[in-house]
Design a protein around this motif. Structure first.
Motif, PDB file in Angstrom:
ATOM      1  N   LEU A  46      -2.595 -14.265  -2.367  1.00  0.00           N
ATOM      2  CA  LEU A  46      -3.742 -14.047  -1.494  1.00  0.00           C
ATOM      3  C   LEU A  46      -4.206 -12.590  -1.524  1.00  0.00           C
ATOM      4  CD1 LEU A  46      -2.879 -16.041   1.754  1.00  0.00           C
ATOM      5  CD2 LEU A  46      -5.106 -16.043   0.654  1.00  0.00           C
ATOM      6  N   LEU A  47      -3.334 -11.690  -1.099  1.00  0.00           N
ATOM      7  CA  LEU A  47      -3.725 -10.298  -0.901  1.00  0.00           C
ATOM      8  C   LEU A  47      -2.530  -9.386  -1.150  1.00  0.00           C
ATOM      9  CD1 LEU A  47      -5.627 -10.853   2.448  1.00  0.00           C
ATOM     10  CD2 LEU A  47      -6.713  -9.897   0.412  1.00  0.00           C
ATOM     11  N   TRP A  48      -2.837  -8.158  -1.566  1.00  0.00           N
ATOM     12  CA  TRP A  48      -1.825  -7.130  -1.729  1.00  0.00           C
ATOM     13  C   TRP A  48      -2.330  -5.856  -1.064  1.00  0.00           C
ATOM     14  CZ3 TRP A  48      -1.502  -3.773  -6.679  1.00  0.00           C
ATOM     15  CH2 TRP A  48      -0.520  -2.791  -6.515  1.00  0.00           C
ATOM     16  N   TYR A  49      -1.505  -5.307  -0.168  1.00  0.00           N
ATOM     17  CA  TYR A  49      -1.810  -4.046   0.490  1.00  0.00           C
ATOM     18  C   TYR A  49      -0.739  -3.018   0.134  1.00  0.00           C
ATOM     19  CZ  TYR A  49      -5.165  -6.603   3.251  1.00  0.00           C
ATOM     20  OH  TYR A  49      -6.233  -7.370   3.642  1.00  0.00           O
ATOM     21  N   ASP A  50      -1.194  -1.811  -0.084  1.00  0.00           N
ATOM     22  CA  ASP A  50      -0.265  -0.714  -0.342  1.00  0.00           C
ATOM     23  C   ASP A  50      -0.831   0.549   0.274  1.00  0.00           C
ATOM     24  OD1 ASP A  50       0.596   1.557  -2.825  1.00  0.00           O
ATOM     25  OD2 ASP A  50       2.087   0.487  -1.649  1.00  0.00           O
ATOM     26  N   GLU A  51      -0.002   1.246   1.035  1.00  0.00           N
ATOM     27  CA  GLU A  51      -0.416   2.478   1.704  1.00  0.00           C
ATOM     28  C   GLU A  51      -1.713   2.297   2.502  1.00  0.00           C
ATOM     29  OE1 GLU A  51       1.292   5.123   1.988  1.00  0.00           O
ATOM     30  OE2 GLU A  51       2.754   5.121   0.366  1.00  0.00           O
ATOM     31  N   GLY A  52      -1.836   1.164   3.148  1.00  0.00           N
ATOM     32  CA  GLY A  52      -2.979   0.923   4.021  1.00  0.00           C
ATOM     33  C   GLY A  52      -4.244   0.430   3.343  1.00  0.00           C
ATOM     34  N   GLU A  53      -4.211   0.312   2.019  1.00  0.00           N
ATOM     35  CA  GLU A  53      -5.406  -0.092   1.286  1.00  0.00           C
ATOM     36  C   GLU A  53      -5.220  -1.482   0.661  1.00  0.00           C
ATOM     37  OE1 GLU A  53      -7.471   3.405   2.100  1.00  0.00           O
ATOM     38  OE2 GLU A  53      -8.231   1.719   0.909  1.00  0.00           O
ATOM     39  N   GLU A  54      -6.287  -2.246   0.595  1.00  0.00           N
ATOM     40  CA  GLU A  54      -6.244  -3.502  -0.137  1.00  0.00           C
ATOM     41  C   GLU A  54      -6.299  -3.175  -1.624  1.00  0.00           C
ATOM     42  OE1 GLU A  54      -8.733  -6.894   1.155  1.00  0.00           O
ATOM     43  OE2 GLU A  54      -9.299  -7.079  -0.958  1.00  0.00           O
ATOM     44  N   ARG A  55      -5.279  -3.576  -2.373  1.00  0.00           N
ATOM     45  CA  ARG A  55      -5.172  -3.231  -3.788  1.00  0.00           C
ATOM     46  C   ARG A  55      -5.606  -4.357  -4.708  1.00  0.00           C
ATOM     47  NH1 ARG A  55      -4.803   2.250  -3.629  1.00  0.00           N
ATOM     48  NH2 ARG A  55      -3.060   2.896  -2.281  1.00  0.00           N
ATOM     49  N   ASN A  56      -5.407  -5.576  -4.271  1.00  0.00           N
ATOM     50  CA  ASN A  56      -5.766  -6.710  -5.111  1.00  0.00           C
ATOM     51  C   ASN A  56      -5.960  -7.930  -4.238  1.00  0.00           C
ATOM     52  OD1 ASN A  56      -6.396  -8.034  -7.447  1.00  0.00           O
ATOM     53  ND2 ASN A  56      -4.315  -8.122  -8.263  1.00  0.00           N
ATOM     54  N   ARG A  57      -6.741  -8.860  -4.731  1.00  0.00           N
ATOM     55  CA  ARG A  57      -7.079 -10.045  -3.971  1.00  0.00           C
ATOM     56  C   ARG A  57      -7.053 -11.251  -4.898  1.00  0.00           C
ATOM     57  NH1 ARG A  57      -9.813 -10.974   0.710  1.00  0.00           N
ATOM     58  NH2 ARG A  57     -10.820 -12.995   0.822  1.00  0.00           N
ATOM     59  N   GLY A  58      -6.496 -12.331  -4.413  1.00  0.00           N
ATOM     60  CA  GLY A  58      -6.462 -13.561  -5.178  1.00  0.00           C
ATOM     61  C   GLY A  58      -7.772 -14.318  -5.058  1.00  0.00           C
ATOM     62  N   ASN A  59      -7.795 -15.487  -5.667  1.00  0.00           N
ATOM     63  CA  ASN A  59      -9.019 -16.301  -5.717  1.00  0.00           C
ATOM     64  C   ASN A  59      -9.166 -17.125  -4.435  1.00  0.00           C
ATOM     65  OD1 ASN A  59     -11.337 -17.427  -6.754  1.00  0.00           O
ATOM     66  ND2 ASN A  59     -10.235 -19.048  -7.838  1.00  0.00           N
ATOM     67  N   PHE A  60      -9.448 -16.443  -3.352  1.00  0.00           N
ATOM     68  CA  PHE A  60      -9.635 -17.092  -2.054  1.00  0.00           C
ATOM     69  C   PHE A  60     -10.959 -16.618  -1.462  1.00  0.00           C
ATOM     70  CE2 PHE A  60      -5.832 -19.441  -0.840  1.00  0.00           C
ATOM     71  CZ  PHE A  60      -4.940 -19.042  -1.826  1.00  0.00           C
ATOM     72  N   PRO A  61     -11.576 -17.455  -0.609  1.00  0.00           N
ATOM     73  CA  PRO A  61     -12.870 -17.061  -0.031  1.00  0.00           C
ATOM     74  C   PRO A  61     -12.730 -15.887   0.926  1.00  0.00           C
ATOM     75  CG  PRO A  61     -12.080 -19.120   0.913  1.00  0.00           C
ATOM     76  CD  PRO A  61     -11.174 -18.808  -0.229  1.00  0.00           C
ATOM     77  N   PRO A  62     -13.852 -15.229   1.231  1.00  0.00           N
ATOM     78  CA  PRO A  62     -13.822 -14.030   2.094  1.00  0.00           C
ATOM     79  C   PRO A  62     -13.335 -14.291   3.511  1.00  0.00           C
ATOM     80  CG  PRO A  62     -15.899 -14.172   0.892  1.00  0.00           C
ATOM     81  CD  PRO A  62     -15.190 -15.471   0.662  1.00  0.00           C
TER      82      PRO A  62
END
Lengths: 115, 113
Positions: A46-62
Motif C-alpha cells: 500500500l504505502l511506504w513512509y520513511d522519515e515522515g515522508e511518503e516514499r512509495n505507493r502501491g496500486n491503490f486509489p487515492p
C-alpha cells in the motif's frame, strides 16, 4: 524489545464510512510500510513512509492515504469504504529505507470488515 | 499483475517429510528474496532470505534454493514438524522501486503428525 504494534485489532464499518488504523514501529526503526492482505490475494503493498515522508505507493486509489509522525508511528486512513476493502491490514517497520535487503518486521495486523 | 508467482497454494506433508514451496519471478532487477512464515492471527515473520549472488542458503531445517537463470527460488523444509504448519510467503524486492516487497499469494502448509 517490543515489536511492531497495531491498533485496533478488529474493526467493523459500513460502506461509505472512513477508518483510521494505527501502527507503532520497533524502536529505532524509521521506515513504516502498510500492506493489505485480502483473502486469497497475498500481501499487496500500500504505502511506504520513511522519515515522515511518503516514499512509495502501491496500486491503490487515492482514498487510501496515511502519514508518519515525528516519533515514526504511522496511521493509515481509508475513506469511502467499499466492501472489497475488507482485509487484514498489516504494518511493517525496518531500520533503514530504500535498500532492498532491509528486513521488514510485521505487526499482528488490523482486521477490517466492511458491511 | 502478480510479480511473484507461488505454488502450490496448499501442501500436506507427513511429519518428518520434506516440504517444498516454489516461487517464480520475471523482474530481473529483483535482488532480495525473503521468505515469511505466518501463523493464524499473527503477522508474517521473516524466516530466511537470499540474494541472487548465491545459489543456496541454509538455516537449520530451512533451505532456500535459487536459480537465477530460471528466475525461480524455492523453500525446502527438512524433517517437517507439526509446528511448521503455517502459511508461507515468498517475496522479492529491488532498490529500484524503493524497497517495496512483492509477495507471492502464499502456501498453506499442514504437517500431519
Amino acid at each position: 524489545e517490543a515489536g511492531v504494534t497495531q491498533s485496533p485489532t478488529h474493526l467493523i464499518k459500513t460502506r461509505g464510512q472512513q477508518v483510521t488504523l494505527r501502527c507503532s514501529p520497533i524502536s529505532g526503526h524509521t521506515s513504516v510500510y502498510w500492506y493489505q492482505q485480502a483473502l486469497g490475494l497475498g500481501l499487496q503493498f500500500l504505502l511506504w513512509y520513511d522519515e515522515g515522508e511518503e516514499r512509495n505507493r502501491g496500486n491503490f486509489p487515492p482514498r487510501f492515504s496515511g502519514r508518519q509522525f515525528p516519533n515514526y508511528s504511522s496511521e493509515l486512513n481509508v475513506n469511502a469504504l467499499e466492501l472489497e476493502d475488507s482485509a487484514l491490514y498489516l504494518c511493517a517497520s525496518s531500520s533503514y529505507g530504500g535498500i532492498s535487503t532491509d528486513t521488514q518486521y510485521f505487526g499482528p495486523g488490523t482486521r477490517l470488515t466492511v458491511l | 499483475q502478480q510479480q511473484v508467482k507461488q505454488s502450490p497454494q496448499s501442501l500436506i506433508v507427513q511429519k518428518g517429510g520434506i516440504s517444498i514451496i516454489n516461487c517464480a519471478y520475471e523482474n530481473t532487477a529483483f535482488d532480495y528474496f525473503p521468505w515469511y512464515q505466518q501463523f493464524p492471527g499473527k503477522g508474517p515473520a521473516l524466516l530466511i532470505a537470499i540474494r541472487p549472488d548465491v545459489s543456496e542458503k541454509k538455516e537449520g531445517r530451512f533451505t532456500i534454493s535459487f536459480n537465477k537463470s530460471a528466475k525461480q527460488f524455492s523453500l525446502h523444509i527438512m524433517d517437517s514438524q507439526p509446528g511448521d504448519s503455517a502459511t508461507y510467503f515468498c517475496a522479492a524486492s529491488t532498490r529500484i522501486t524503493g524497497n517495496q516487497f512483492y509477495f507471492g499469494t502464499g502456501t498453506s502448509l499442514t504437517v500431519i503428525p
